[in-house]
Enzyme design. Sequence first.
Site, PDB file in Angstrom:
ATOM      1  N   GLU A  54       0.787  -1.115  -0.028  1.00 12.85           N
ATOM      2  CA  GLU A  54      -0.092  -0.378  -0.194  1.00 12.85           C
ATOM      3  C   GLU A  54       0.846   1.277  -0.097  1.00 12.85           C
ATOM      4  OE1 GLU A  54      -2.782  -0.713   3.967  1.00 12.85           O
ATOM      5  OE2 GLU A  54      -1.058  -0.116   5.059  1.00 12.85           O
ATOM      6  N   SER A  55       2.097   1.303   0.119  1.00 15.27           N
ATOM      7  CA  SER A  55       3.021   2.558   0.497  1.00 15.27           C
ATOM      8  C   SER A  55       3.071   2.674  -1.272  1.00 15.27           C
ATOM      9  CB  SER A  55       4.575   2.096   1.189  1.00 15.27           C
ATOM     10  OG  SER A  55       4.603   0.884   0.247  1.00 15.27           O
TER      11      SER A  55
END
Lengths: 252, 270
Positions: A54-55
Site C-alpha cells: 500500500e506504500s
Amino acid sequence: MKDGLPWTQDEMMTVAAARLLWDGCVCFVGIGLPSAVANLARHLHAPHIVLIYESGTIGARPSVLPLSIGDGELAETATSVVSLPEIFTYWLQAGRVDVGFLGAAQIDRFANLNSTVIGAYDKPRTRLPGAGGAPEIAAHARQTFVILKQSARSFVPALDFCTSAGFSGGHGERARTTARGAGPQAVITDFGILKPMAGSDELQLTGRFENVTSQQAVQATGWPLQVASSLEIIAAPSADELRVLRDMHART
Amino acid sequence: MGALLSLSDAVQRHVHDGQRIALEGFTHLIPFAAAHEIIRQQRRHLHLIRMTPDLIYDQMIGMGCADALTFSWGGNPGVGSLYRLRDAIENGWPQPLSISEHTHAGMAAAYTAGASGLPFGVLRGYINNDLTGVNPDIKSVRCPYTGEQLATVPALNPDVSIIHAQQADRAGNVLLRGIIGAQKEAALAAKCLIVTVEEVVDTLDAHMNSVVLPHWVVGAVACVPRGAYPSYAQGYYARDNGFYQDWDAIGKDRTRFTDWMRQKVLRVAA
C-alpha cells in the site's frame, strides 16, 4: 498441537496460504504474515506474482522480508512506485487487484474483520492500529484471503468493531452493497482453511491440517463452527516448501 | 517564497499553538527533525494530521504537543503498538486526545480534495463498516450520473504541512523521490508548506516527470541532513528498522519515554 513434528503450526499456516496464490496473480499485501505468504509463493510456484504494497510499490520483489510496508527495498525492486492517492484509486478501487491479503485481530462467522479496538470505541480496553488500507482492500480486491490464528478470542460471535466488511450479515448482504470484489474466499488459520458457504455466506471449515482434528478447530472458535461434510486433509509442508520458507526468514 | 531558513527559525515563524498541522511521509521521508524542533519549542494544542502517526506522532503526543489527531493507521509498522498514542487514547496521558479516524483511501481522498481546492473527497469506500458510526465527518453523496451512493470526506487543508525531501535548489524548488505517499497532496493542501531537505544543490537531480514542488508553493526550506532518521531518505540512508523495534520498549513506559526524549531530543540544539 503435537510435538516432534519437523515443522511448526505457523509454518504450516504460511505454506497453506501460499499455495492459494497462483503465478501471475496481482496481490495487494498487508505487512506481517500476508507479506511472508506472498513472498513465499513468489519463491516457490508463483515467480510472476505481482506484489502491491500500500506504500505505492507495484511489482516489488524484495530479497528479504520487509519490516514495514514502505521499506526502501520495496521501492528499489518495484516495477513502478506511485503515490498513495493513486494506489488506492487507479489500482485498488478500479478493480486491478486479484487478491487482497489481510490479517486482523478479530473475525466473525461472516468474515468481517476488526483491527480497530478491543472493548468500546470511546473507552477501549486495547486500542489497535486501526483501518489503514484494509476496508477498501476488503471491498475492491476481486477476492480476499484472510490469515490469522484461530482461538475463541479471535474467532468471535460478535466483533467489538467492524473495521473491514466481509459478508456483513451474510445471506447476500455484501452483494447488495457497492463493494466490487467477491469478498473473503478463504480464511487460513493454524488449524486449516475456512471458506464461505453458498447462500448463507457463513464460514465453514473446509480443510484441516493433518495433525489436528476438526473438533479442535471447532473448540478454537467462538461460534458453533460448521464443518464441511467432505473435509479436505491439507498436506504437510514439503521439504522444498520448508527450505524456501526458512531460507527467507534466515535472510531477513 | 521558498526562503532558506534554519529549522528553528522555520518552526518559530510558521508553527503556532492550536494549528492544524500535517507532518507527512509514508514510512519514507518522515520529517522527524522538524517534529523534534516543534517539541523543543513546546507547541501546544496542535491538531495533528497524518495517515500513519508512526513514531513521530507517538513522540509529539507523548510530549503533550497535541490534543487532536486525524489519522488512518496508528501502529508501529511491523512491530506493534504506538504506546504513547494508546496511552493518550486509553488513559488521557499526558492529556486527552480526540481522534478523527479514517481509512487510508479516505485520507488520501481528503488530501487530494484539499490540494485541488474542492470541499470534499469522494470514494467508493467505508462500505458497511463501523467507522461511519464513530466519525461524523464521513458522509455520503448520490452520484448524479449513476445514482450510486459514494462516501465523502471533508477536504484536509492543514494550516501547515511539513515534509522531508532529498534536495532543494537555491531558489527553493524541492525534489522528492522513492515512496512519495501523499506528500504532494498534503503539501499543496496546506496554507503554508515547510520542507526539510537532505541537501541544497545548484541543480536538482530531477528527471522529466519527477516529483518537484516549485519554489512558489514552498513557504520555507531548511537543510537538515538525516532529518528523516530513523525513517529513511532513498539514496541517502536506510530505514533504521532496529530503532523501530527498540522503540517498542522505550515507548511502552512513561518514565523511560520521558527520559529518552529529554536526552535525545530536548537537550539537542536544532
